[in-house]
Design a protein around this motif. Structure first.
Motif, mmCIF file in Angstrom:
data_model
loop_
_atom_site.group_PDB
_atom_site.id
_atom_site.type_symbol
_atom_site.label_atom_id
_atom_site.label_comp_id
_atom_site.label_asym_id
_atom_site.label_seq_id
_atom_site.Cartn_x
_atom_site.Cartn_y
_atom_site.Cartn_z
ATOM 1 N N GLY A 1 6.191 1.540 12.518
ATOM 2 C CA GLY A 1 4.933 1.122 11.923
ATOM 3 C C GLY A 1 3.761 1.409 12.842
ATOM 4 O O GLY A 1 3.913 1.986 13.927
ATOM 5 N N THR A 2 2.579 0.995 12.379
ATOM 6 C CA THR A 2 1.363 1.180 13.169
ATOM 7 C C THR A 2 0.563 -0.115 13.176
ATOM 8 O O THR A 2 0.693 -0.943 12.273
ATOM 9 N N LYS B 1 0.853 -1.187 0.000
ATOM 10 C CA LYS B 1 0.000 0.000 0.000
ATOM 11 C C LYS B 1 0.887 1.234 0.000
ATOM 12 O O LYS B 1 1.489 1.564 1.019
ATOM 13 N N SER B 2 1.021 1.856 -1.190
ATOM 14 C CA SER B 2 1.883 3.031 -1.357
ATOM 15 C C SER B 2 3.308 2.673 -0.944
ATOM 16 O O SER B 2 3.903 1.751 -1.517
ATOM 17 N N ASP B 3 3.857 3.346 0.081
ATOM 18 C CA ASP B 3 5.225 3.081 0.534
ATOM 19 C C ASP B 3 5.248 2.196 1.771
ATOM 20 O O ASP B 3 6.246 2.149 2.490
ATOM 21 N N ASP B 4 4.141 1.478 2.026
ATOM 22 C CA ASP B 4 4.043 0.614 3.204
ATOM 23 C C ASP B 4 3.670 -0.797 2.776
ATOM 24 O O ASP B 4 3.093 -1.022 1.706
ATOM 25 N N ILE C 1 8.272 0.523 3.940
ATOM 26 C CA ILE C 1 9.176 -0.233 3.059
ATOM 27 C C ILE C 1 10.502 0.533 2.972
ATOM 28 O O ILE C 1 10.670 1.444 2.163
ATOM 29 N N LYS C 2 11.427 0.153 3.867
ATOM 30 C CA LYS C 2 12.767 0.756 3.884
ATOM 31 C C LYS C 2 13.794 -0.364 3.997
ATOM 32 O O LYS C 2 13.522 -1.409 4.611
ATOM 33 N N LEU D 1 6.493 -3.111 19.786
ATOM 34 C CA LEU D 1 7.459 -3.686 18.833
ATOM 35 C C LEU D 1 7.183 -3.194 17.415
ATOM 36 O O LEU D 1 8.110 -2.949 16.635
ATOM 37 N N VAL D 2 5.875 -3.049 17.063
ATOM 38 C CA VAL D 2 5.524 -2.507 15.741
ATOM 39 C C VAL D 2 6.014 -1.069 15.618
ATOM 40 O O VAL D 2 6.566 -0.652 14.594
#
Length: 945
Positions: A887-888, A830-833, A907-908, A881-882
């Protein structure tokens, strides 16, 4: 057809009588016209449309208008002629319209370009409760123009200033109100200044007992000089029952050797005006000039207003309620009623004329407006009718009588007292004359000898005799002349202007006297100057800073205003522009508020209006910043715009508010600490249970193995030994899981949890974990399905932490999903995630509990007898931890249908120093089994490997 002789005689006699009546009416009309011509004032009578009805010669002379223009009713030409003569024509036109619209008595002044000054008096022309037009009376008072003009202008200016102040002001002398502004009158629930003048303030409204005692004590302290000013916040109950929260300030001052007590009342109640629509409608109906009635479906009267009772000749409502409208005389026949009802039910309304019959049997023509009345459901429940008596319109003789009554009414409405003396006795007197004598009803004066009511002052007897001879014997007009009279009822000396007019009828001479009471005018001239000084002193004593601007220049500032800008006297800022005043060396608007100040200023300059108080900051000459509330009012005076700016220092109030906010913040923080301690206590209770349960099971298994010694141990079959070993092993895993979670939570709190990031194909990682868990789910008859839209997504993550996140969520899904249920694991971009979704068809989570599931130590089912084990830290640890991965995580659930957890990770990737991205292959088949055994150790319904 031939008339009988007797009938002819009767008709001839009737014609003679009618002719005589018309002649008498015409004579009376001529007499009334001669009265208009005999008065020294200019009189103009117009109808409701502004058309000229009557006027006298003095009106034409005073306004320099040709009679031909008025006779031909050229109103526009008359208005143009008038405007050319006036100094302030726009103000005159505006005032003309406002006076006609209000329809109430009014006295004011008109200034001409050539220096003349007219006194203008207005009254509506009323007849039988209806308004037929307007009566204008003009008097030339130029001889006192220099004094009155200056005093009037200054008095009006200061009066407008005080009346436009936002707070109520009442000034007392000897405990009686002698002066009040508009807000002071209306704030206490009154409509007119006369209603409060002469009363004690404590009698105007009601106070709570403790407040009244405090107010009286404060007033005493101020009057005796023990305190300069007293301020108190309290509640008042107005005469209309409305409760207001107010702040009142009391201070005293001396003027001309006399002590005055001033009360300033500020309304601090949020205005919530709830209009009682029903009462308003009832008042409109009750006060309507038209007759109003309501009937039921049978035509029986339910309600009528006062106008109906008067029109039909009844005294009260009880005399007509329940009566049939036909029998009461509203309709002229039963057939007419049937035809009307048919139209009414077809159209919903009926409008028409009919002949009505009063209680005494008198017939008269009426115009009816009838409507159906329906309830909320649209059902017809009755009828409503509005009735207008139109008999006078259709009857010529009544029209003549009406004309006579109108002229008599005109005399009643004249501001001067008018009395007609015939053979030494009063034949007619208007209300103004009766008021002069202290009599309420003019009928009491008819037939009385004038000398028994009013006596000529000894100093004026000789001149009065000469003027009387001129009127009676010479039959000439005796012009207005100032004389003194003694009122016999109380021996009071009256200063009057008197004119005598001869009324000649059948060679007999009666006297009509027109009288003006000039006592009030002389007193008014004296009070104008006194009021000017009083208003100025009052403004100086106000606790707020007051600036008065003419257009854009300072023309007045009180002591508080000078104190605010650190000036010694008004001369330092007189004539200074608004912009220069607030951007100079004395005071400056804070930059954050300049734009709002300019907009509010422009609004005041455009029209007569007001702006609400708004908080603003100012920078003083010494660099300090003060908090204020600023409000303003603009008004026109002699075609110039004036602006009052009120500045109130609220620095102390802001400090108090800031302290209050700090106290509230500390209370919230204390509440959070108490809640956290409560959660910790609850957690320790839960964790004690969580630790004790597996330890008890391990101990039990060991005791079972130890209880069989020697040869008996050999008797135990392999199945039993495996059962005890599996039970001990699973509860050891469970202890490892609890302790591991506690260690990680502790590391997170102190910041020692280390993250080991590497590049992984997250799709492969999640898929392998899901497939590994699938066989465990199968032992509980649950189908676990994995799906993905892409085969590879490389991200930088901590593999151990990702495994714990996924396993914890899958553990919860299995734990709360019944056999035959499903668990769906989905991953997509989803996009950059990258998005990881874990969805089950389990029992779901109640909506009120969704906000608590990620809170540490919180559990959806907090009872010790809950159906599944847990410490309350699993999902809290997952969330943290997320977030360590930037992240979420979110949750969506419907109770009884299932739950979905959604993880979004950026996404890195990480690169080595040479810039090459290294991807690590996921291969932890043996380790994942161990982790699953640990993570699923609290689910007793599945078989561990």
């Amino acid at each position: 057809m031939k008339l009988k002789e007797d009938d002819g005689v009767i008709m001839e006699e009737s014609n003679r009588n009618n002719k005589k009546i018309v002649e008498e009416l015409s004579k009376e009309k001529e007499i009334l016209k001669s009265i208009l011509e005999s008065t020294a004032d200019g009189i103009l009578v117009t109808d409701n449309n502004g058309t000229f009805i009557e006027y006298n010669d003095n009106f034409c002379k005073m306004w320099r208008i040709a009679k031909e223009v008025i006779k031909t009713s050229r109103e526009k030409e008359v208005l143009d002629t008038v405007k050319k003569q006036l100094k302030y024509p726009n103000k005159f036109i505006k005032g003309l319209k406002e006076i006609e619209k209000k329809g109430k008595e009014n006295l004011d002044f008109i200034i001409f370009k050539d220096g003349r000054l007219f006194e203008r008096f207005f009254r509506p022309l009323m007849f039988k409760g209806e308004r037929y037009g307007n009566v204008w009376s003009f008097r030339d008072v130029t001889e006192c123009i220099n004094l009155e003009d200056e005093l009037i202008k200054n008095q009006l200016l200061y009066k407008k200033i005080v009346n436009n102040l936002p707070d109520g002001i009442l000034v007392q002398k000897d405990s009686k109100v002698v002066l009040a502004n508009n807000v002071g009158v209306s704030l206490n629930g009154y409509e007119d200044l006369s209603q409060v003048i002469g009363k004690d303030i404590v009698d105007l409204v009601e106070f709570p007992e403790d407040v009244l005692a405090t107010i009286l004590e404060d007033r005493k302290e101020v009057q005796t000089g023990q305190n300069d000013i007293k301020k108190i916040e309290h509640q008042i109950i107005r005469k209309d029952g409305r409760k207001l929260d107010v702040v009142s300030q009391v201070f005293s001052f001396n003027y001309s050797g006399e002590s005055y007590l001033t009360t300033i009342i500020q309304d601090i109640t949020e205005s919530k005006k709830v209009k009682e629509k029903l009462k308003i409608k009832e008042q409109i109906i009750e006060k309507s000039l038209n007759a109003i009635l309501y009937t039921n479906l049978k035509g029986n009267i339910v309600y009528v207003n006062d106008s109906f009772l008067k029109m039909w000749g009844y005294d009260n409502l009880n005399q007509v309620v329940g009566q049939d409208t036909l029998e009461l005389g509203i309709w002229n026949s039963a057939k007419f009623v049937r035809e009307t009802r048919k139209t009414l039910h077809n159209k919903g309304y009926w409008i028409g004329e009919t002949i009505a019959r009063s209680r005494e049997g008198i017939k008269f023509d009426v115009l009816l407006f009838v409507n159906l009345i329906k309830d909320e459901l649209g059902k017809i429940i009755g009828q409503a009718a509005s009735i207008i008596n139109i008999s006078e319109i259709k009857n010529t003789e009544n029209e003549l009588k009406k004309s006579r009554e109108k002229y008599k009414k005109l005399l009643e409405l004249l501001p001067e007292g008018v009395v007609i003396i015939d053979e030494g006795r009063i034949a007619f007197a208007n209300k103004a004359w009766a008021k002069l004598l202290g009599v309420e009803d003019t009928k009491e004066l008819i037939g009385e000898e004038e000398n028994n009511l009013l006596q000529i002052h000894p100093n004026y007897k000789e001149i009065a005799a000469k003027r009387l001879k001129r009127v009676i014997e010479d039959r000439k007009l005796s012009p207005f002349l100032e004389q003194k009279f003694i009122r016999k009822s109380d021996n009071q000396i009256l200063n009057l202007e008197l004119a005598g007019i001869p009324l000649i009828h059948e060679d007999k001479t009666a006297i009509m006297s027109v009288v003006r009471d000039i006592s009030e005018r002389k007193h008014f001239e004296k009070e104008l100057k006194k009021n000017k000084e009083l208003y100025h002193l009052l403004i100086e004593l106000l606790p707020d800073a007051i600036f008065l601007f003419k257009e854009d220049k300072v023309v007045l500032a009180n002591q508080e205003a000078l104190k605010l800008i650190n000036c010694d006297n008004i001369e330092e800022i007189f004539g200074v522009s608004f912009e220069k005043l607030l951007n100079g060396n004395l005071i400056e608007v804070h930059p954050d508020y300049k734009e709002d100040v300019i907009k509010r200023r422009e609004k005041l300059l455009k029209e007569e209006t007001s702006i609400e108080f708004m908080e603003e900051k100012f920078i003083l000459a010494d660099g300090s910043i003060i908090d204020t509330e600023v409000g303003g009012v603009s008004f026109f005076h002699e075609d110039d715009i004036y602006i009052i700016t009120v500045v109130r220092d609220i620095s102390e109030r802001k400090k108090a508010e800031k302290l209050q906010k700090k106290i509230i913040k500390e209370k919230l923080k204390l509440k959070e600490i108490e809640e956290y301690n409560k959660l910790k206590t609850q957690f320790f209770a839960n964790i004690s249970h969580e630790l004790r349960t597996p330890l008890n099971i391990i101990l039990c298994g060991l005791q079972m193995l130890d209880s069989s010694k020697g040869e008996k141990l050999a008797d135990l079959n392999n199945s039993s030994r495996l059962k005890y070993r599996k039970m001990i092993k699973q509860n050891c895993y469970r202890l490892l899981r609890i302790i591991g979670n506690l260690i990680d939570i502790t590391k997170l709190d102190v910041g020692f949890l280390k993250m080991n990031f590497s590049n992984y194909n997250i799709v492969s990682v999640v898929e392998d974990i899901a497939l590994s868990v699938a066989q465990y789910a199968a032992t509980k008859d649950i189908n676990l399905i994995f799906d993905t839209e892409v085969e590879e997504i490389i991200i930088a993550c901590d593999l151990d932490k990702i495994e714990r996140i996924i396993l914890n969520l899958l553990s919860n899904a299995i734990k709360f999903t019944d056999p035959k249920g499903f668990i769906f694991v989905n991953i997509y971009k989803k996009s950059d995630d990258v998005v990881i979704s874990i969805k089950d068809t389990g029992i779901g989570i109640p909506k009120p509990k969704l906000d608590d599931i990620f809170v540490r130590f919180k559990q959806v089912d907090e009872s010790l007898s809950r159906s599944h084990e847990g410490s309350g830290i699993g999902l809290s640890l997952v969330k943290e931890l997320v977030e360590k991965h930037n992240g979420t995580i979110s949750v969506d659930s419907e109770y009884g249908k299932g739950t979905e957890f959604i993880i979004e990770l950026p996404i890195k990737v990480i690169s080595k120093e040479d810039g090459i991205e290294q991807v690590v292959n996921y291969d932890k088949t043996d380790e994942i089994v161990e982790m699953i055994n640990i993570e699923f150790s609290d689910i007793y319904s599945i078989d561990l490997m």
